[in-house]
Design a protein around this motif. Structure first.
Motif, PDB file in Angstrom:
ATOM      1  N   VAL A 127      -4.092  14.697  -4.937  1.00  0.00           N
ATOM      2  CA  VAL A 127      -3.203  14.245  -4.514  1.00  0.00           C
ATOM      3  C   VAL A 127      -2.912  13.179  -5.034  1.00  0.00           C
ATOM      4  CG1 VAL A 127      -2.101  12.920  -2.672  1.00  0.00           C
ATOM      5  CG2 VAL A 127      -3.518  14.662  -2.194  1.00  0.00           C
ATOM      6  N   LEU A 128      -1.180  13.068  -5.663  1.00  0.00           N
ATOM      7  CA  LEU A 128      -1.037  11.839  -7.381  1.00  0.00           C
ATOM      8  C   LEU A 128       0.209  11.035  -6.032  1.00  0.00           C
ATOM      9  CD1 LEU A 128       0.335  14.364  -9.865  1.00  0.00           C
ATOM     10  CD2 LEU A 128      -2.111  13.126  -9.437  1.00  0.00           C
ATOM     11  N   GLY A 129       0.179  11.156  -5.061  1.00  0.00           N
ATOM     12  CA  GLY A 129       0.723  10.301  -4.305  1.00  0.00           C
ATOM     13  C   GLY A 129       1.694  11.035  -2.963  1.00  0.00           C
ATOM     14  N   ALA A 130       1.188   9.954  -1.813  1.00  0.00           N
ATOM     15  CA  ALA A 130       1.815  10.404  -0.315  1.00  0.00           C
ATOM     16  C   ALA A 130       2.118   9.244   0.225  1.00  0.00           C
ATOM     17  CB  ALA A 130       0.777  11.067  -0.404  1.00  0.00           C
ATOM     18  N   ILE A 131       2.952   9.472   1.215  1.00  0.00           N
ATOM     19  CA  ILE A 131       3.737   8.466   1.752  1.00  0.00           C
ATOM     20  C   ILE A 131       3.590   9.064   3.988  1.00  0.00           C
ATOM     21  CG2 ILE A 131       5.042   7.504   2.696  1.00  0.00           C
ATOM     22  CD1 ILE A 131       5.957   6.707  -0.136  1.00  0.00           C
ATOM     23  N   GLU A 132       3.023   8.950   4.589  1.00  0.00           N
ATOM     24  CA  GLU A 132       3.470   9.991   5.937  1.00  0.00           C
ATOM     25  C   GLU A 132       2.928  11.429   5.357  1.00  0.00           C
ATOM     26  OE1 GLU A 132       2.454   8.070   8.624  1.00  0.00           O
ATOM     27  OE2 GLU A 132       2.495   6.256   7.540  1.00  0.00           O
ATOM     28  N   PRO A 133       2.742  12.238   5.507  1.00  0.00           N
ATOM     29  CA  PRO A 133       2.531  13.532   4.817  1.00  0.00           C
ATOM     30  C   PRO A 133       2.398  14.296   5.722  1.00  0.00           C
ATOM     31  CG  PRO A 133       0.150  12.735   3.500  1.00  0.00           C
ATOM     32  CD  PRO A 133       1.075  11.779   4.306  1.00  0.00           C
TER      33      PRO A 133
ATOM     34  N   GLU B 253       4.385  14.198  -0.332  1.00  0.00           N
ATOM     35  CA  GLU B 253       3.773  14.125  -0.853  1.00  0.00           C
ATOM     36  C   GLU B 253       3.915  14.806  -2.190  1.00  0.00           C
ATOM     37  OE1 GLU B 253      -0.582  15.328   0.276  1.00  0.00           O
ATOM     38  OE2 GLU B 253       1.102  17.954   0.657  1.00  0.00           O
ATOM     39  N   ALA B 254       2.405  14.756  -3.412  1.00  0.00           N
ATOM     40  CA  ALA B 254       3.158  15.018  -4.482  1.00  0.00           C
ATOM     41  C   ALA B 254       1.295  15.753  -4.766  1.00  0.00           C
ATOM     42  CB  ALA B 254       3.595  14.690  -5.723  1.00  0.00           C
ATOM     43  N   ARG B 255       0.788  16.718  -5.193  1.00  0.00           N
ATOM     44  CA  ARG B 255      -0.152  17.030  -6.036  1.00  0.00           C
ATOM     45  C   ARG B 255      -0.530  18.587  -6.785  1.00  0.00           C
ATOM     46  NH1 ARG B 255      -2.780  21.735  -3.139  1.00  0.00           N
ATOM     47  NH2 ARG B 255      -1.274  22.249  -0.427  1.00  0.00           N
ATOM     48  N   LEU B 256      -1.293  18.708  -7.206  1.00  0.00           N
ATOM     49  CA  LEU B 256      -1.750  19.679  -8.373  1.00  0.00           C
ATOM     50  C   LEU B 256      -2.187  20.768  -8.019  1.00  0.00           C
ATOM     51  CD1 LEU B 256      -3.133  17.051 -11.367  1.00  0.00           C
ATOM     52  CD2 LEU B 256      -0.804  18.114 -11.151  1.00  0.00           C
TER      53      LEU B 256
ATOM     54  N   ALA C 260       0.563  -1.296   0.292  1.00  0.00           N
ATOM     55  CA  ALA C 260      -0.128   0.351   0.294  1.00  0.00           C
ATOM     56  C   ALA C 260       1.024   1.357   0.174  1.00  0.00           C
ATOM     57  CB  ALA C 260      -0.951  -0.185   1.621  1.00  0.00           C
ATOM     58  N   ALA C 261       1.714   1.278   0.774  1.00  0.00           N
ATOM     59  CA  ALA C 261       3.118   1.753   0.770  1.00  0.00           C
ATOM     60  C   ALA C 261       3.692   2.505  -0.775  1.00  0.00           C
ATOM     61  CB  ALA C 261       3.671   1.876   1.938  1.00  0.00           C
ATOM     62  N   HIS C 262       4.049   1.670  -1.089  1.00  0.00           N
ATOM     63  CA  HIS C 262       4.737   1.426  -2.550  1.00  0.00           C
ATOM     64  C   HIS C 262       3.676   2.023  -3.307  1.00  0.00           C
ATOM     65  CE1 HIS C 262       7.867  -1.082  -1.330  1.00  0.00           C
ATOM     66  NE2 HIS C 262       7.797  -0.231  -0.406  1.00  0.00           N
ATOM     67  N   ALA C 263       2.364   1.861  -3.298  1.00  0.00           N
ATOM     68  CA  ALA C 263       1.098   2.018  -4.236  1.00  0.00           C
ATOM     69  C   ALA C 263       0.598   3.749  -4.890  1.00  0.00           C
ATOM     70  CB  ALA C 263       0.173   0.906  -3.820  1.00  0.00           C
ATOM     71  N   SER C 264       1.791   4.583  -3.201  1.00  0.00           N
ATOM     72  CA  SER C 264       0.640   5.922  -3.113  1.00  0.00           C
ATOM     73  C   SER C 264       1.050   6.433  -3.546  1.00  0.00           C
ATOM     74  CB  SER C 264       1.460   6.119  -1.560  1.00  0.00           C
ATOM     75  OG  SER C 264       2.662   6.306  -1.673  1.00  0.00           O
TER      76      SER C 264
END
Length: 478
Positions: A49-55, A40-43, A18-22
């Motif tokens: 949100v395009l990606g997040a790990i413990e943001p 975190e990456a977002r537009l 799940a973490a890798h699929a974030s």
């Protein structure tokens, strides 16, 4: 095995996936090695949100702290603000050019004050008709300085230092708080090299020259340390230089930046034919209210200052700016950090922030990837400040930091970022900035990777290589 027993086991196995699929599939693998990650990456247009790990995880941002400093400085002063350094005195030159009193350098806290600026001050003083000072040269650091050292590197630098990045701080500092010596070969092999001050024909700092001249093409290997002996700074330079080598400049932090300014300016006054009868001292006292300006020089505009702060991650300049943010004299780095925190408190959805310095040298600094992105988003929407802010970030394709020149073309050419690096007490590799998608949409991303006491050294390639692939996917998908 019952269904009830199998379900927790299945969930446990799926957690790393799940973490890798974030959205950070490649970067997330570092978590398996024990590193702490906040990402975190977002537009920006729809905040997807395009990606997040413990943001929201609070981690050390290292020199990404400088992005907060840059935003706070632009908010306080605007891009065209300049810091002013003045020569003042209660006396006026008489008909013979004598100044019957002290000549005071009023340190204005300019982070970019250099030898060239001091020379302009000297020339303007000469233009005013001053030829002789019947008193002292007083270098006043009343705004701030000496500033308490709160990091190991800066505290050690009071006695011994082998770098320039841990320079001590003063509102009257010059040349980024560092001495410079130039090493040139002697005429013949076997002779000591010629080691001189970079900024004056006079010797500004004592030199312990242990460099030998070697024959042509023998290679040049130099190392230098600034030590304090009996209260005086000494540059100890060792190694070898070839007879056909070009001169090499070496920079090392001084133990007393205001004292360094006093020595440098005194030498310039002498070179310009302006004698000072009673030598030079430093002071923490504010110049007398009756003192009037004899000469002044303005530093570079803030937007140019910030280019140097951010592109070269200059710790001296960053912490000087943070100290200038303190509204009362005699400020320290904690108060500078608090001033930045007060600015960030007005940014919606930022969350907690701890800054003990503007440079990020303090490992106690803490923010989150989500918070760093909130800062970037707030600056994006400030049309009068955003051009100056985004210009301080580097594109991997042509940034001055060569180690970021890696990854696929989309990462190289459509990303603008600030990096942060610490190696003690744990490894920190941090990045924060903007990206443009294939369709021209703006996005923000922040990645904080912190080691622990049990994790090994973390190289930049371990972070940049997977991150560049993750961001490339986001850029190409939108």
């Amino acid at each position: 095995m019952s269904v009830m027993l199998r379900l927790p086991l299945l969930l446990a196995l799926l957690l790393p996936l799940a973490a890798h699929a974030s959205g950070f599939a490649e970067l997330g693998r570092l978590a398996d090695k024990g590193f702490l990650i906040g990402a975190e990456a977002r537009l920006l247009d729809d905040r997807e949100v395009l990606g997040a790990i413990e943001p929201e995880r609070q981690l050390s941002p290292a020199s990404v702290s400088k992005s907060y400093l840059a935003a706070a400085a632009l908010d306080r002063w605007g891009p065209q603000h300049r810091f002013t350094t003045r020569l003042v005195s209660e006396a006026k030159p008489d008909g013979e050019g004598a100044l019957e009193g002290d000549l005071i350098l009023d340190g204005g806290g300019d982070p970019s004050l250099t030898t060239e600026d001091l020379w302009r001050l000297t020339q303007r003083l000469h233009q005013r008709g001053v030829r002789r000072v019947e008193g002292r040269l007083v270098v006043s650091q009343w705004r701030f300085g000496p500033v308490e050292c709160i990091t190991t590197d800066r505290c050690d630098a009071r006695q011994r230092v082998a770098n320039a990045y841990s320079a001590l701080l003063s509102s009257a500092g010059v040349n980024y708080g560092s001495w410079c010596v130039s090493v040139a070969p002697a005429a013949s092999p076997g002779q000591p090299a010629r080691v001189t001050s970079c900024d004056s024909q006079a010797t500004l700092v004592e030199i312990d020259n242990r460099v030998e001249t070697k024959p042509d093409n023998s290679g040049t290997e130099l190392n230098a340390e600034r030590v304090t002996r009996e209260g005086r700074d000494v540059m100890v330079v060792r190694g070898q230089i070839s007879t056909n080598a070009r001169p090499r400049d070496i920079y090392r932090a001084s133990s007393d930046p205001a004292g360094q300014t006093a020595a440098t300016l005194l030498a310039m006054l002498d070179q310009a034919g302006i004698a000072v009868s009673e030598g030079a001292i430093t002071s923490e006292a504010e110049p007398p209210a009756a003192a009037h300006a004899l000469a002044a020089v303005d530093g570079m505009p803030l937007q140019e200052l910030l280019l140097r702060v951010m592109n070269y991650s200059n710790n001296f300049m960053a912490d000087m700016l943070a100290l200038n943010l303190v509204e009362t004299p005699r400020g320290d780095l904690r108060l500078g950090g608090a001033a930045i925190e007060a600015f960030v408190a007005g940014i919606p959805d930022h969350g907690p922030l701890t800054l003990l310095s503007g440079s990020g040298l303090t490992p106690e600094n803490r923010t989150s990837a989500r918070g760093a992105n909130a800062l970037l988003e707030s600056m994006f929407h400030r049309a009068a400040l955003f051009p100056s802010f985004v210009a301080t970030l580097q594109s991997p394709d042509n940034g001055v930091m060569r180690f970021i020149r890696r990854g696929p073309p989309a990462f190289q050419q459509q990303v603008m970022l600030k990096t942060g690096t610490l190696n003690q007490p744990v490894s920190v590799r941090a990045l924060s900035g903007y990206f443009r998608t294939r369709s021209g949409r703006w996005g923000v991303f922040s990645v904080l990777v912190n080691g622990t006491g049990s994790t090994p050294y973390l190289s930049w390639s371990q972070v940049l290589d997977p991150l560049s692939l993750d961001l490339e996917r986001m850029i190409e998908a939108h």
